[in-house]
Design a protein around this motif. Structure first.
Motif, PDB file in Angstrom:
ATOM      1  N   SER A 154      -6.464   2.557 -12.399  1.00 12.41           N
ATOM      2  CA  SER A 154      -5.361   3.570 -12.163  1.00 12.41           C
ATOM      3  C   SER A 154      -4.908   3.724 -10.949  1.00 12.41           C
ATOM      4  O   SER A 154      -3.903   4.141 -10.666  1.00 12.41           O
ATOM      5  CB  SER A 154      -5.722   4.747 -13.022  1.00 12.41           C
ATOM      6  N   GLN A 155      -5.846   3.468 -10.006  1.00 13.78           N
ATOM      7  CA  GLN A 155      -5.723   3.536  -8.670  1.00 13.78           C
ATOM      8  C   GLN A 155      -4.625   2.631  -8.184  1.00 13.78           C
ATOM      9  O   GLN A 155      -3.790   3.127  -7.196  1.00 13.78           O
ATOM     10  CB  GLN A 155      -6.786   2.863  -7.638  1.00 13.78           C
ATOM     11  N   LEU A 156      -4.292   1.690  -8.790  1.00 13.75           N
ATOM     12  CA  LEU A 156      -3.332   0.607  -8.334  1.00 13.75           C
ATOM     13  C   LEU A 156      -1.936   1.163  -8.829  1.00 13.75           C
ATOM     14  O   LEU A 156      -0.941   0.852  -7.934  1.00 13.75           O
ATOM     15  CB  LEU A 156      -3.496  -0.420  -9.206  1.00 13.75           C
ATOM     16  N   THR A 157      -1.658   2.129  -9.972  1.00 15.52           N
ATOM     17  CA  THR A 157      -0.545   2.592  -9.901  1.00 15.52           C
ATOM     18  C   THR A 157       0.003   3.581  -8.963  1.00 15.52           C
ATOM     19  O   THR A 157       1.079   3.834  -8.673  1.00 15.52           O
ATOM     20  CB  THR A 157      -0.387   3.290 -11.402  1.00 15.52           C
ATOM     21  N   LEU A 158      -1.278   4.387  -8.331  1.00 15.22           N
ATOM     22  CA  LEU A 158      -0.666   5.251  -7.354  1.00 15.22           C
ATOM     23  C   LEU A 158      -0.376   4.572  -5.984  1.00 15.22           C
ATOM     24  O   LEU A 158       0.486   4.819  -5.141  1.00 15.22           O
ATOM     25  CB  LEU A 158      -1.859   6.220  -6.938  1.00 15.22           C
ATOM     26  N   LEU A 159      -1.049   3.415  -5.887  1.00 16.33           N
ATOM     27  CA  LEU A 159      -0.867   2.581  -4.726  1.00 16.33           C
ATOM     28  C   LEU A 159       0.528   1.783  -4.688  1.00 16.33           C
ATOM     29  O   LEU A 159       1.094   1.845  -3.688  1.00 16.33           O
ATOM     30  CB  LEU A 159      -2.107   1.387  -4.898  1.00 16.33           C
ATOM     31  N   ALA A 160       1.052   1.418  -5.864  1.00 12.85           N
ATOM     32  CA  ALA A 160       2.305   0.801  -6.017  1.00 12.85           C
ATOM     33  C   ALA A 160       3.360   1.945  -5.364  1.00 12.85           C
ATOM     34  O   ALA A 160       4.250   1.580  -4.711  1.00 12.85           O
ATOM     35  CB  ALA A 160       2.625   0.573  -7.336  1.00 12.85           C
ATOM     36  N   ALA A 161       3.122   3.260  -6.020  1.00 10.24           N
ATOM     37  CA  ALA A 161       4.135   4.207  -5.537  1.00 10.24           C
ATOM     38  C   ALA A 161       4.027   4.403  -3.945  1.00 10.24           C
ATOM     39  O   ALA A 161       5.112   4.601  -3.500  1.00 10.24           O
ATOM     40  CB  ALA A 161       3.719   5.435  -6.266  1.00 10.24           C
ATOM     41  N   VAL A 162       3.036   4.422  -3.570  1.00 14.87           N
ATOM     42  CA  VAL A 162       2.766   4.666  -2.089  1.00 14.87           C
ATOM     43  C   VAL A 162       3.486   3.462  -1.385  1.00 14.87           C
ATOM     44  O   VAL A 162       4.379   3.926  -0.389  1.00 14.87           O
ATOM     45  CB  VAL A 162       1.213   4.764  -1.517  1.00 14.87           C
ATOM     46  N   ALA A 163       3.404   2.356  -1.844  1.00 15.15           N
ATOM     47  CA  ALA A 163       4.113   1.186  -1.099  1.00 15.15           C
ATOM     48  C   ALA A 163       5.598   1.157  -1.275  1.00 15.15           C
ATOM     49  O   ALA A 163       6.033   0.870  -0.315  1.00 15.15           O
ATOM     50  CB  ALA A 163       3.350  -0.109  -1.536  1.00 15.15           C
ATOM     51  N   VAL A 164       6.146   1.684  -2.499  1.00 13.99           N
ATOM     52  CA  VAL A 164       7.509   1.636  -2.552  1.00 13.99           C
ATOM     53  C   VAL A 164       8.011   2.809  -1.982  1.00 13.99           C
ATOM     54  O   VAL A 164       8.983   2.517  -1.258  1.00 13.99           O
ATOM     55  CB  VAL A 164       7.664   1.513  -4.109  1.00 13.99           C
ATOM     56  N   ALA A 165       7.474   4.018  -1.863  1.00 14.15           N
ATOM     57  CA  ALA A 165       7.886   4.958  -1.271  1.00 14.15           C
ATOM     58  C   ALA A 165       8.056   4.502   0.070  1.00 14.15           C
ATOM     59  O   ALA A 165       9.133   4.975   1.065  1.00 14.15           O
ATOM     60  CB  ALA A 165       7.086   6.054  -1.565  1.00 14.15           C
ATOM     61  N   ALA A 166       6.841   3.942   0.690  1.00 15.68           N
ATOM     62  CA  ALA A 166       7.002   3.365   2.292  1.00 15.68           C
ATOM     63  C   ALA A 166       8.097   2.672   2.401  1.00 15.68           C
ATOM     64  O   ALA A 166       8.826   2.851   3.561  1.00 15.68           O
ATOM     65  CB  ALA A 166       5.903   2.878   2.673  1.00 15.68           C
ATOM     66  N   ALA A 167       8.522   1.719   1.689  1.00 10.60           N
ATOM     67  CA  ALA A 167       9.710   0.646   1.742  1.00 10.60           C
ATOM     68  C   ALA A 167      10.928   1.389   1.749  1.00 10.60           C
ATOM     69  O   ALA A 167      11.909   1.218   2.609  1.00 10.60           O
ATOM     70  CB  ALA A 167       9.481  -0.441   0.940  1.00 10.60           C
ATOM     71  N   VAL A 168      11.051   2.294   0.824  1.00 11.75           N
ATOM     72  CA  VAL A 168      12.291   2.888   0.570  1.00 11.75           C
ATOM     73  C   VAL A 168      12.467   3.905   1.863  1.00 11.75           C
ATOM     74  O   VAL A 168      13.732   3.941   2.528  1.00 11.75           O
ATOM     75  CB  VAL A 168      12.319   3.865  -0.458  1.00 11.75           C
ATOM     76  N   ARG A 169      11.652   4.559   2.358  1.00 12.21           N
ATOM     77  CA  ARG A 169      11.508   5.452   3.675  1.00 12.21           C
ATOM     78  C   ARG A 169      12.019   4.687   4.918  1.00 12.21           C
ATOM     79  O   ARG A 169      12.900   4.839   5.602  1.00 12.21           O
ATOM     80  CB  ARG A 169      10.309   6.359   3.789  1.00 12.21           C
ATOM     81  N   LYS A 170      11.292   3.558   4.985  1.00 14.88           N
ATOM     82  CA  LYS A 170      11.380   2.763   6.192  1.00 14.88           C
ATOM     83  C   LYS A 170      13.098   2.158   6.050  1.00 14.88           C
ATOM     84  O   LYS A 170      13.610   1.993   7.184  1.00 14.88           O
ATOM     85  CB  LYS A 170      10.615   1.580   5.859  1.00 14.88           C
ATOM     86  N   TYR A 171      13.407   1.680   4.892  1.00 14.17           N
ATOM     87  CA  TYR A 171      14.680   0.957   4.802  1.00 14.17           C
ATOM     88  C   TYR A 171      15.907   1.844   4.686  1.00 14.17           C
ATOM     89  O   TYR A 171      17.044   1.341   5.258  1.00 14.17           O
ATOM     90  CB  TYR A 171      14.583   0.195   3.604  1.00 14.17           C
ATOM     91  N   THR A 172      15.925   3.000   4.251  1.00 15.32           N
ATOM     92  CA  THR A 172      17.073   3.941   3.973  1.00 15.32           C
ATOM     93  C   THR A 172      16.897   5.183   4.932  1.00 15.32           C
ATOM     94  O   THR A 172      17.852   5.867   5.348  1.00 15.32           O
ATOM     95  CB  THR A 172      17.144   4.388   2.651  1.00 15.32           C
ATOM     96  N   GLY A 173      15.551   5.583   5.542  1.00 14.99           N
ATOM     97  CA  GLY A 173      15.514   6.718   6.362  1.00 14.99           C
ATOM     98  C   GLY A 173      15.561   7.977   5.385  1.00 14.99           C
ATOM     99  O   GLY A 173      15.440   9.066   5.772  1.00 14.99           O
ATOM    100  N   LEU A 174      15.664   7.729   3.805  1.00 12.16           N
ATOM    101  CA  LEU A 174      15.541   8.869   2.994  1.00 12.16           C
ATOM    102  C   LEU A 174      14.169   9.291   2.922  1.00 12.16           C
ATOM    103  O   LEU A 174      13.316   8.597   2.964  1.00 12.16           O
ATOM    104  CB  LEU A 174      16.108   8.760   1.740  1.00 12.16           C
TER     105      LEU A 174
END
Ligand code: BTN
Length: 326
Positions: A154-174
């Motif tokens: 289940s740690q991996l499910t939280l990990l995926a959210a962290v990674a995707v959120a980082a990519a979205v933040r980096k790429y859109t500034g949102l």
């Protein structure tokens, strides 16, 4: 060399000479194929969405590449070393999670990724449907084979959210927020969902398939009326269309980076990053587990990624699965 192979060579050659006109004769000579074959490949590439100008005497010039997630496009400039290096691409598929599970059952290695422009039967958590219209989002699944006990998966499910959120933040500034366990929200609405499926023995994980659906260029009409109030896309938040290809590459990069960090340093860094992006902790929540609904204040996540909720009576309950309403 087959037809597909020489088509990629034509594309490669034009890409390496971007902005220049290359004659059909040069292409035919360099790639050792007939000029008729060159012309056929140009036409096929145009059908795939490549903008290629053709001028008599000057030849061909690559003007633009389509916003498609073709493996040969994803590979150009991909910063990962193993994640997505094995990429299965579909124009349309039932569900990328389904395909990934079949691949995993047949021994596909860790890091294998399945991506589709559209899904006809995209699946969400709790048996729900996931709308996946053509090219409106990034719909993909990853195969992981971590050497951990099922309880740690289940740690991996939280990990995926962290990674995707980082990519979205980096790429859109949102500024994306994570709702436990791994919904990603923008302005309080869901922009990305993650479906983690696991195959395990009692004490060891065989594989984990993680399906990620990010709404990129979806418009309000792309959502059904029932989900419309709760759903959003990058397009709706930014007011402009977003190129999917570089964002997909960034997501793969962040996922690989966080996965490696998790393997080397354990869950603590993931937990910290998750808590920073969390919109759940400190809030009054209702957790709908399979049996009942519990209300209280979300106080923390523990080392296994479980959510801890303090009820009005002061009792702290722990959830490893469930649906949170803020
Ligand atoms: C959720 O309910 O929040 C999870 C949604 C997961 C959707 C993705 S899209 C790619 C992959 N294939 C599927 O069928 N589902 C996941």
């Amino acid at each position: 060399m087959g037809m597909e192979g020489s088509k990629h060579q034509v594309l490669d050659y034009l890409r390496r000479h971007r902005g220049e006109y290359i004659s059909g004769e040069e292409l035919s000579r360099q790639l050792a194929i007939t000029r008729t074959a060159v012309w056929k490949h140009i036409q096929a590439l145009r059908r795939e969405g490549y903008r290629i100008d053709a001028q008599t005497r000057r030849g061909y010039c690559l003007l633009g590449t389509p916003d498609c997630l073709y493996p040969e496009e994803v590979a150009v400039g991909l910063k990962t070393s193993w994640l997505g290096r094995q990429l299965y691409y579909y124009d349309e598929v039932g569900s990328t999670n389904q395909v990934a599970k079949e691949l995993a059952d047949n021994g596909a290695p860790e890091g294998t990724v399945v991506v589709a422009e559209a899904q006809s039967g995209g699946r969400g958590r709790r048996g729900r449907l996931w709308l996946s219209p053509p090219q409106k989002g990034i719909w993909f699944s990853l195969i992981f084979r971590p050497r951990v006990a099922p309880t740690q998966a289940s740690q991996l499910t939280l990990l995926a959210a962290v990674a995707v959120a980082a990519a979205v933040r980096k790429y859109t500034g949102l500024p994306p927020g994570i709702k436990w366990p791994n919904d990603i929200l923008l302005g309080g609405r869901k922009v990305c969902g993650i479906l983690t499926e696991i195959k395990a023995e009692m004490d060891a994980v065989e594989y984990i398939v993680q399906g990620i659906g990010l709404n990129v260029n979806a418009e309000a009409d792309d959502f059904t009326p029932d989900v419309r109030p709760y759903a959003t896309s990058l397009f709706l938040e930014l007011g402009r269309r977003v190129a999917r290809l570089p964002l997909f590459q960034e997501m793969l990069y962040q996922l690989e980076k966080w996965y490696e960090r998790w393997q080397e340093e354990g869950f603590e860094p993931v937990r910290r990053a998750w808590k920073e992006a969390s919109v759940t902790l400190g809030r009054e929540v209702a957790v709908n587990s399979w049996r009942e609904v519990t209300t209280g204040v979300a106080v923390d996540i523990d080392a296994e990624g479980a959510l801890k909720v303090r009820t009005a009576g002061g009792e702290v309950r722990r959830f490893t699965s469930g649906e949170v309403t803020l």
